[in-house]
Design a protein around this motif. Sequence first.
Motif, mmCIF file in Angstrom:
data_model
loop_
_atom_site.group_PDB
_atom_site.id
_atom_site.type_symbol
_atom_site.label_atom_id
_atom_site.label_comp_id
_atom_site.label_asym_id
_atom_site.label_seq_id
_atom_site.Cartn_x
_atom_site.Cartn_y
_atom_site.Cartn_z
ATOM 1 N N UNK A 2 198.551 -27.529 15.248
ATOM 2 C CA UNK A 2 199.052 -28.504 16.208
ATOM 3 C C UNK A 2 200.567 -28.423 16.299
ATOM 4 N N UNK A 3 201.088 -28.686 17.492
ATOM 5 C CA UNK A 3 202.527 -28.696 17.696
ATOM 6 C C UNK A 3 202.908 -29.991 18.394
ATOM 7 N N UNK A 4 203.874 -30.693 17.840
ATOM 8 C CA UNK A 4 204.324 -31.960 18.402
ATOM 9 C C UNK A 4 205.737 -31.798 18.935
ATOM 10 N N UNK A 5 205.917 -32.126 20.204
ATOM 11 C CA UNK A 5 207.236 -32.155 20.824
ATOM 12 C C UNK A 5 207.725 -33.598 20.773
ATOM 13 N N UNK A 6 208.883 -33.822 20.159
ATOM 14 C CA UNK A 6 209.334 -35.198 20.045
ATOM 15 C C UNK A 6 210.773 -35.326 19.609
ATOM 16 N N UNK A 54 206.111 -38.566 23.077
ATOM 17 C CA UNK A 54 205.659 -37.332 22.441
ATOM 18 C C UNK A 54 204.687 -36.541 23.315
ATOM 19 N N UNK A 55 204.602 -35.285 22.983
ATOM 20 C CA UNK A 55 203.680 -34.369 23.639
ATOM 21 C C UNK A 55 202.995 -33.566 22.544
ATOM 22 N N UNK A 56 201.683 -33.499 22.592
ATOM 23 C CA UNK A 56 200.912 -32.778 21.579
ATOM 24 C C UNK A 56 200.328 -31.523 22.196
ATOM 25 N N UNK A 57 200.648 -30.377 21.608
ATOM 26 C CA UNK A 57 200.043 -29.114 22.020
ATOM 27 C C UNK A 57 198.909 -28.778 21.067
ATOM 28 N N UNK A 58 197.725 -28.615 21.603
ATOM 29 C CA UNK A 58 196.542 -28.327 20.797
ATOM 30 C C UNK A 58 196.424 -26.834 20.514
ATOM 31 N N UNK A 59 195.514 -26.509 19.609
ATOM 32 C CA UNK A 59 195.362 -25.117 19.180
ATOM 33 C C UNK A 59 194.986 -24.192 20.335
ATOM 34 N N UNK A 60 194.310 -24.743 21.363
ATOM 35 C CA UNK A 60 193.883 -23.917 22.489
ATOM 36 C C UNK A 60 194.954 -23.801 23.571
ATOM 37 N N UNK A 61 196.140 -24.382 23.319
ATOM 38 C CA UNK A 61 197.234 -24.287 24.274
ATOM 39 C C UNK A 61 197.266 -25.392 25.310
ATOM 40 N N UNK A 62 196.323 -26.318 25.253
ATOM 41 C CA UNK A 62 196.339 -27.456 26.173
ATOM 42 C C UNK A 62 197.233 -28.553 25.611
#
Length: 200
Positions: A2-6, A54-62
């Motif tokens: 997971x990737x969190x933009x914040x 925040x914005x969460x990027x999931x493992x599938x790129x969504x």
Amino acid sequence: MLKVYGDERSGNCYKVKLLLNLLQQDYQWQAVDVLKGETRSAEFLAKNPNGKIPLLELEDGSFLWESNAILNYLADGTAWIPHEPRLRTQMLQWQFFEQYSHEPYVATARFIRLFQGLPDERRDEYAQCLLGGDKAFRVMEQQLQRTPFLVGEQYTLADIALYAYSHVAEQAGFTLHAYPAVRAWLARVASQPGHLAMAC
């Protein structure tokens, strides 16, 4: 992963960091500076057309956006979402309250005072935010006089959502002396195993 933009100064982003820490979930943190306008870049808007964190990027790129939606996704199937329908709905009730009746006042007052230095042109707005925030704290006080957490005995996403900006309310110019149950609840949340302090 997971990737969190914040932005670590944001209470809405802090909610997500706190829950991920409670879940002991690995993730990558991508710093985004709101004050520098980084959420308005073409690159960021391609990920979230609403231009917010925040914005969460999931493992599938969504991507998922809106802090409470992210919380509900991450906590699905865990103890932070009550299993019983009535309690689960009460949790959602407090999350809606946070975004409509609490965050618009407490977070905005904090931004005007802490990050903008209370400019003259926003003083009337700031005063209205203090009134709205106090109303929200009165509502919370009534519930927390009856139960240790916002949804009864259980620490839930409702507490995470409302803790985020409540525990830094003094930075916004609020005094919580009139809300002893809220103050006790803040200490209760901070004492939970896995608790993570806010960056500022």
